[in-house]
Write a protein that holds these residues in place. Sequence first.
Motif, short mmCIF file in Angstrom:
data_model
loop_
_atom_site.label_atom_id
_atom_site.label_comp_id
_atom_site.label_asym_id
_atom_site.label_seq_id
_atom_site.Cartn_x
_atom_site.Cartn_y
_atom_site.Cartn_z
N ASN A 97 3.77 9.20 -8.00
CA ASN A 97 5.13 9.44 -8.49
C ASN A 97 6.23 8.80 -7.66
O ASN A 97 7.40 9.17 -7.80
N LEU A 98 5.90 7.87 -6.81
CA LEU A 98 6.93 7.20 -6.00
C LEU A 98 7.88 6.40 -6.87
O LEU A 98 9.09 6.41 -6.66
N ALA A 117 0.81 -1.22 0.00
CA ALA A 117 0.00 0.00 0.00
C ALA A 117 0.84 1.27 0.00
O ALA A 117 0.45 2.28 -0.58
N SER A 118 2.01 1.24 0.62
CA SER A 118 2.85 2.44 0.64
C SER A 118 3.42 2.78 -0.72
O SER A 118 3.87 3.89 -0.94
N ARG A 173 -1.45 -4.21 -6.60
CA ARG A 173 -0.24 -3.65 -5.98
C ARG A 173 -0.40 -3.52 -4.47
O ARG A 173 0.54 -3.76 -3.71
N ARG A 174 -1.59 -3.17 -4.04
CA ARG A 174 -1.83 -2.98 -2.61
C ARG A 174 -1.80 -4.29 -1.84
O ARG A 174 -1.26 -4.37 -0.73
N PHE A 175 -2.34 -5.34 -2.43
CA PHE A 175 -2.48 -6.61 -1.70
C PHE A 175 -1.49 -7.68 -2.13
O PHE A 175 -1.54 -8.79 -1.60
N SER A 183 3.17 -2.70 -10.46
CA SER A 183 1.95 -3.01 -11.18
C SER A 183 1.12 -1.75 -11.36
O SER A 183 1.08 -0.88 -10.48
N ARG A 184 0.45 -1.64 -12.47
CA ARG A 184 -0.45 -0.51 -12.71
C ARG A 184 -1.81 -0.72 -12.06
O ARG A 184 -2.57 0.21 -11.89
#
Length: 147
Positions: free
Chosen positions: A77-78, A71-72, A107-109, A101-102
Amino acid sequence: LCRLPELFFGQDLLFAQYYSSSSNNNSSQQHQPPPTFSSLPIHELIKSSLTAVADADVRKELCGNIILTGASSLYPNLEQRLSYEISYLVPNMYRCKVICSRNTVERRFSPWIGGSVLTSLGSFQQLWLGKTEYEEFGATLATQRFP
């Protein structure tokens, strides 16, 4: 809130000052940093991880496959900022590539999904340290089994 991602790249972290000031206090309830605590910025941690790899070919391969997940990693733009910061730290002969991942849900999980897949493997289940084993032998068994 828009300045939160800067905590990943800053040299002066607020919680690092908290831990260093509380460690000087001799009270019985002082807070100790976790054993893996580091006040280094994320790009410096990546650099130190890459330089810890002895084989140059493996280091080059790892440098081209830096994966952002969790999640972070969803801060705007990270990925670009991390690529920018790493490009100044590693030699030019390494082509560093930050991959993410887009799909924001994936991406979060993905750390949880990866952990679920790993724990469902039969070969990984042989590495588990059960509660009864831990209660009988303690942390010494864990350090022997997982050096």
